[in-house]
Design a protein around this motif. Sequence first.
Motif, mmCIF file in Angstrom:
data_model
loop_
_atom_site.group_PDB
_atom_site.id
_atom_site.type_symbol
_atom_site.label_atom_id
_atom_site.label_comp_id
_atom_site.label_asym_id
_atom_site.label_seq_id
_atom_site.Cartn_x
_atom_site.Cartn_y
_atom_site.Cartn_z
ATOM 1 N N ILE A 154 -30.731 -5.888 29.387
ATOM 2 C CA ILE A 154 -31.851 -6.695 28.890
ATOM 3 C C ILE A 154 -32.851 -6.960 30.013
ATOM 4 C CG2 ILE A 154 -32.501 -8.966 27.977
ATOM 5 C CD1 ILE A 154 -29.775 -8.972 26.505
ATOM 6 N N GLY A 158 -35.390 -4.412 29.114
ATOM 7 C CA GLY A 158 -36.187 -5.326 28.313
ATOM 8 C C GLY A 158 -37.366 -5.901 29.065
ATOM 9 N N LEU A 173 -32.613 -7.332 19.551
ATOM 10 C CA LEU A 173 -32.407 -8.427 20.495
ATOM 11 C C LEU A 173 -32.677 -9.742 19.791
ATOM 12 C CD1 LEU A 173 -31.757 -9.160 23.461
ATOM 13 C CD2 LEU A 173 -34.215 -9.081 23.919
ATOM 14 N N PHE A 178 -30.253 -14.116 22.602
ATOM 15 C CA PHE A 178 -30.532 -12.956 23.459
ATOM 16 C C PHE A 178 -29.325 -12.026 23.535
ATOM 17 C CE2 PHE A 178 -33.993 -15.686 24.533
ATOM 18 C CZ PHE A 178 -35.046 -14.806 24.654
ATOM 19 N N ALA A 180 -27.930 -8.557 22.484
ATOM 20 C CA ALA A 180 -28.468 -7.250 22.118
ATOM 21 C C ALA A 180 -27.507 -6.530 21.184
ATOM 22 C CB ALA A 180 -28.705 -6.414 23.368
#
Length: 262
Positions: A154, A158, A173, A178, A180
């Motif tokens: 992430i 991300g 997500l 948070f 994933a």
Amino acid sequence: MNANEYINQFYENYDEEGRLLTRYGRVEFETTMRYIRRYLTEGARILEIGAGTGRYSHALARMGYAVDAVELVQHNIDQFIEGTQPGENVTIRQGSACDLSAFPDGSYDVTLLLGPMYHLFTEEEKLKALSEAIRVTKQGGVIFVAYCMMDASILQFGFMKGNVQSLMERGLLDPVTFRASSTTAELFELHRKEDIDALRSHFDVEQLHFVAADGYANHMRDTMAQMDDATFDIYLRYHFATCERPDMIGLSHHTLDIFRKN
């Protein structure tokens, strides 16, 4: 495409061997080998499931151990065979981590599952792969299982690569937890430590180590590439000294769950 087609397409166009030769890849490789060596005994038999192009299998065979390898992707098998040196006591066959029926119960002292858990998306598949790895391992033998970690991905894919809003929009997500999620098209399944602990809890095993296999190395690829050899050696020593710290686990892209079969 189905899961196997995605995997084949990816590895036909990806230099996994080259990745492990980079500075950040070397951290993962050297760490994994460091722990494997702790549990090797004279005459140990080793099975590597999901052997890729054979980086670990060849290294262990060149140390004098008998290694059997299983790999799903034909492209990787071809490279594995091409990289085999004269005198290596190593075999390779095509197969799935979820079906090791070609191998008898209790055959191996050390079993490596260093890639398949990256590409298994259901709990049923994950438990089957773990069950098979444990089944073919001798009582008292040691199993090494590698995972891709959620939060490191992430942070890098991300946030650092600017994909976080797209991931949320695509439902990959959760904007609150948070957490994933992945599909076969994303190719890589991501875990948090509690997910890995839950999977292991289904089996009669004793955990020995939980290791941040590459630690912070993937987040500092450019810095690592520019290090002189002396600084890189210091970094490796730092990493080895801290890679089992719980506060390093979530930052690592790859982790290594090491446990003994009771």
